[in-house]
Enzyme design. Structure first.
Site, short mmCIF file in Angstrom:
data_model
loop_
_atom_site.label_atom_id
_atom_site.label_comp_id
_atom_site.label_asym_id
_atom_site.label_seq_id
_atom_site.Cartn_x
_atom_site.Cartn_y
_atom_site.Cartn_z
N ASN A 164 0.84 -1.20 0.00
CA ASN A 164 0.00 0.00 0.00
C ASN A 164 0.87 1.25 0.00
O ASN A 164 2.01 1.22 0.45
CB ASN A 164 -0.90 0.00 1.24
CG ASN A 164 -2.04 -0.98 1.11
OD1 ASN A 164 -2.61 -1.15 0.05
ND2 ASN A 164 -2.37 -1.66 2.20
N HIS A 191 -9.65 -0.73 -1.73
CA HIS A 191 -10.14 -0.37 -0.39
C HIS A 191 -11.46 0.41 -0.44
O HIS A 191 -12.03 0.72 0.60
CB HIS A 191 -9.10 0.42 0.41
CG HIS A 191 -8.00 -0.45 0.94
ND1 HIS A 191 -7.05 0.01 1.82
CD2 HIS A 191 -7.69 -1.76 0.72
CE1 HIS A 191 -6.20 -0.97 2.12
NE2 HIS A 191 -6.59 -2.06 1.45
N CYS A 243 -5.11 -7.28 -3.37
CA CYS A 243 -5.50 -6.97 -2.00
C CYS A 243 -6.21 -8.18 -1.41
O CYS A 243 -6.50 -9.15 -2.09
CB CYS A 243 -6.43 -5.75 -2.01
SG CYS A 243 -6.81 -5.09 -0.37
N HIS A 244 -6.48 -8.12 -0.12
CA HIS A 244 -7.14 -9.23 0.57
C HIS A 244 -8.65 -9.03 0.69
O HIS A 244 -9.37 -9.98 1.01
CB HIS A 244 -6.59 -9.39 1.99
CG HIS A 244 -5.14 -9.06 2.13
ND1 HIS A 244 -4.15 -9.95 1.79
CD2 HIS A 244 -4.51 -7.95 2.56
CE1 HIS A 244 -2.96 -9.40 2.02
NE2 HIS A 244 -3.17 -8.19 2.48
#
Length: 439
Positions: free
Chosen positions: A152, A205, A173-174
């Site tokens: 990030n 995000h 990303c997770h």
């Protein structure tokens, strides 16, 4: 034989997950693994732990080598097929501490500060010059490799690599994998998990769960909206910000409430201090998390190194599935961060967006989504402006554009005036010293 290079291998827990996944994957289990870091102690920790996993779950089939420091970086990257990036320039101490403590002097509170806000801007500015060096090396010694970025601020770093280098880059990303499961579980709708279908798109995000249907094709959003509104009205919980998104914007968001609280001007407001408690917003969450992770890791490392009894089962991280799909031509769908070239109609073309992507032997193919609901595109656009200005500032080494990025940040601009924003940026750049020498 596949070669996988892990940049920032001192991020031991994450390296263990991603590379442990590869060792659990038949098409990748005999890979050559190159571990690169600038911290010799952490690099050795990762080597010991990954060697134990290789022995315990992989019959020693992978070959693992370490590469310490910049002089050995090209050798780590040479002839790689996949490069996983998990670096953190400046680490928790001093850089994360600085990103929180200097803004506090100006009355600016943050929760995570790694994606947007003044903390995200500073993190991008000190990381992009390092990625420029990575890109030059990759273009020379592994020009066909895929760069899987996990660091990030995702959209800023990935967007920079995709716009200004020749490296084949995807941002991972997770939060996409767990988004719909999280909301259904939080609302007691676990019976709808099996066979569900979903569409998620937006930016990292802040991607939106646009559609969610059960196995029979029924739209789950009417019940989600009802239950989310009821839960926020009747109890305190950790996901109140995202539930307010559902109430006022109509849709759920991929990343956690503590992240999203600082991506807009609506929740962390000095004029309304009660909102911190009302919406259960954990200010200074990331520093606390870092301290806990450091303490936890030291205990875990001691246990692992004592008896070597470590195993691994394949996780939901995208990296090994992407590698497997490319190597075997077995299709796999991911949520990936890519340039917005004909994907989301009402976001800028040079934005880095998070959309469904198909991965197979031909590479990574993003899918067209169309237009987002206007209110969701507006929320994304407020973040994208900051991302694009920060990328421009890093590309041109231009302090004036850093000021502009901070001025456009929704949370920063809602709290500070222009003179204080400029003074804060100057103080942060000075405090980061060598990490920001380019500016």
């Amino acid at each position: 034989m596949v070669k996988i290079t892990f940049m920032g291998a001192g991020s031991t827990v994450f390296a263990r997950n991603v590379l442990g996944d590869c060792m659990c994957t038949p098409a990748l289990c005999d890979a050559e693994i190159a571990l690169y870091d600038i911290d010799g102690e952490r690099l050795n920790d990762s080597y010991v732990i990954l060697s134990a996993i290789n022995k315990n779950v992989n019959e020693g089939r992978a070959s693992i080598h370490t590469y310490l420091g910049v002089p050995n970086r090209k050798d780590a990257l040479r002839d790689s097929d996949f490069v996983v990036n998990a670096i953190q320039v400046g680490g928790y101490d001093p850089c994360t501490i600085t990103d929180f403590e200097v803004p506090k002097k100006y009355g600016l509170d943050q929760t995570i500060a790694d994606t947007l806000g003044i903390g995200g801007i500073m993190r991008a500015l000190r990381t992009i010059p390092v990625l420029e060096d990575f890109a030059r090396d990759m273009e020379e010694v592994c020009p066909d490799a895929y760069f899987l970025n996990y660091t990030n601020p995702m959209a800023m770093l990935t967007g920079y690599m995709q716009r200004y280098t020749k490296v084949k880059t995807i941002g991972l990303c997770h939060s996409v994998q767990t988004c719909s499961k999280t909301i259904l579980t939080e609302l007691g709708m676990e019976d709808k998990l099996e066979g569900r279908t979903e569409l998620i798109a937006g930016i990292n995000h802040m991607a939106w769960l646009l559609k969610l249907h059960d196995k029979d094709g029924h739209d789950l959003y009417p019940e989600i909206r009802r239950l989310a509104d009821k839960k926020n009205r009747e109890e305190k919980h950790k996901d109140m910000v995202r539930f307010e998104y559902i109430r006022h914007l109509g849709y759920y968001c991929t990343e956690s409430s503590e992240h999203n609280a600082e991506y807009n001007p609506l929740f962390i407001k000095s004029k309304y201090p009660d909102m911190i408690e009302d919406y259960q917003i954990p200010l200074d969450e990331y520093p606390r998390r870092c301290i806990k992770q450091i303490e936890g890791w030291n205990q875990e490392k001691e246990s692992i190194l004592k008896d070597g009894a470590i195993t691994h089962t394949r996780s939901l991280e995208y990296a090994s599935y992407i590698m497997e799909a490319v190597v075997t031509n077995k299709p796999y769908k991911i949520g990936g961060n890519v340039l917005n070239h004909g994907l989301i109609d009402n976001l800028p073309a040079d934005a880095c967006v998070e959309v469904p992507c198909l991965v197979d032997g031909s590479g990574i193919t993003p899918c067209h989504v169309g237009a987002l609901p206007t209110q969701l595109a507006a929320m994304n656009s407020s973040n994208i402006s900051v991302q694009l200005l920060t990328i421009e500032a890093a590309k041109n080494r231009d302090r004036r554009t850093i000021y502009q990025a901070a001025m456009m940040d929704p949370h920063t601009a809602a709290e500070l005036n222009i003179p204080d924003i400029i003074a804060m940026c100057d103080e942060l750049i000075a405090a980061h010293g060598e990490y920001m020498k380019e500016y």
